[in-house]
Scaffold this motif. Structure first.
Motif, short mmCIF file in Angstrom:
data_model
loop_
_atom_site.label_atom_id
_atom_site.label_comp_id
_atom_site.label_asym_id
_atom_site.label_seq_id
_atom_site.Cartn_x
_atom_site.Cartn_y
_atom_site.Cartn_z
N ARG A 119 1.06 4.03 -3.01
CA ARG A 119 0.81 5.44 -2.69
C ARG A 119 1.94 6.33 -3.23
O ARG A 119 1.68 7.38 -3.79
N VAL A 120 3.16 5.86 -3.05
CA VAL A 120 4.32 6.62 -3.55
C VAL A 120 4.25 6.74 -5.08
O VAL A 120 4.45 7.82 -5.64
N ASN A 166 0.81 -1.22 0.00
CA ASN A 166 0.00 0.00 0.00
C ASN A 166 0.84 1.26 0.00
O ASN A 166 0.48 2.26 -0.60
N VAL A 167 1.96 1.18 0.69
CA VAL A 167 2.84 2.36 0.78
C VAL A 167 3.46 2.64 -0.59
O VAL A 167 3.43 3.77 -1.07
N GLU A 194 1.36 9.20 -5.99
CA GLU A 194 1.63 10.61 -5.67
C GLU A 194 2.72 11.19 -6.55
O GLU A 194 2.70 12.37 -6.88
#
Lengths: 223, 223
Positions: free
Chosen positions: A122-123, A118-119, A126
């Protein structure tokens, strides 16, 4: 104490799930494997059913002794405290216990969070860049392995701490596997590499491997 | 065992440093406070001198019993194992120990890494947006507090686990302070708020507070 069979909610490739699988193998605990796919339908961990079981919507979660335990390191410590056998996952000497926990924690809080699916999604979202995502992963994994390698220079024998399998080893193997998936160059970490190769031969580690689970995709299964 | 005075390399506002300060206070250990500013000169943790002491270039690091220990949770476990006194930072019951460690770990690996100064600077740089940075912090801190709140509903008394101060409490107070700095709305977390308020009254917690250290800037110091 144990009346029902423990249930492990987990995913074949999740490195923190994998750590707990190794602990269950070493402690010779028969358990029910409940696969929670982090990929299917946008992630089965977000399903209403699983959210009721684990509101943090993460794997692993271990149902054991009438309660649900979360977080791989606390689960491993619990298994070690309640199921003593020939595998003591924390050394007896307090300084060595601290070193074993330090390695485990560098991986658990200093590396794994930054490669978490998930991280990194997200990176990528973004930054609108797959390259930035790869740079991000490389930065944190390399930083972590440097710190682990530096400790292993002093502490390692056959395994992370002397010749005893500890909580540090349970974290090391899945982390090295993830690093390979993310194409991290391991050349600067000879002790990490050597210890990992030793651990990969241990039968309990073989059985717990990501490629040997019921939810492992056919193309990854090894014979 | 203890011949030299322990040295804590730390920073007044670092939440993981703060956890160790509380443990040192509760264990009544006299220590030398070595401030490592994470701000000054681009971060004193990167200096040649400190890198020699701690190659991971992070705080806290505790020099004690002739060795350097890293990582706040392993340090706290070490202090609890080697300095037994009236404050037992892990409960005796294995299930409660697991719950205390779960709360500590949700904060340590599920929240703190995502508000770490270097990480959020990186997020701001890559996204070119202070709003994105704030969103990022809010997302992970809110997710973590939800999980902690959910556990506290079952486990908390006056403190996180019944009425005993544990490793969970040592993590909770600095995390709530950080959340306030980042303007996180705590309204959905009444148990977190209540337990934090109780803990803030404990003299050892007061002495370890970010606002009461030798490197606390004058404008933050409270009388």
């Amino acid at each position: 104490m144990q009346t029902e069979k423990p249930i492990l909610y987990n995913y074949f490739r999740s490195s923190s799930s994998w750590r707990v699988r190794i602990a269950l193998e070493l402690k010779k605990i028969d358990y029910e494997y409940k696969p929670i796919s982090l990929i299917k339908d946008g992630g089965e961990q977000y399903s209403e059913e699983y959210t009721k079981i684990n509101p943090k919507q993460e794997v692993p979660a271990l149902y054991i002794d009438g309660q649900l335990l979360l977080q791989s390191l606390p689960i491993i410590e619990y298994l070690d405290e309640t199921r003593p056998n020939e595998y003591e996952l924390l050394p007896k000497d307090p300084a060595k216990r601290a070193k074993a926990r330090m390695i485990a924690e560098i991986i658990n809080s200093g590396m794994q969070p930054f490669q978490n699916l998930n991280v990194i999604r997200r990176v990528a979202k973004e930054t609108q860049s797959e390259d930035k995502k790869q740079e991000w992963i490389k930065f944190y994994l390399t930083k972590g392995f440097k710190a682990v390698e530096d400790i292993l220079k002093d502490t390692s024998g056959k395994y992370c701490i002397d010749n005893q399998i500890t909580i540090a080893d349970l974290c090391l193997v899945p982390q090295v596997y993830s690093a390979k998936r993310f194409n991290i160059d391991m050349i600067g970490f000879p002790n990490v590499k050597r210890v990992n190769e030793e651990l990969e031969k241990v039968p309990e580690f073989v059985r717990a491997h990501a490629h040997h689970q019921i939810d492992t995709p056919q193309e990854l299964k090894e014979n």
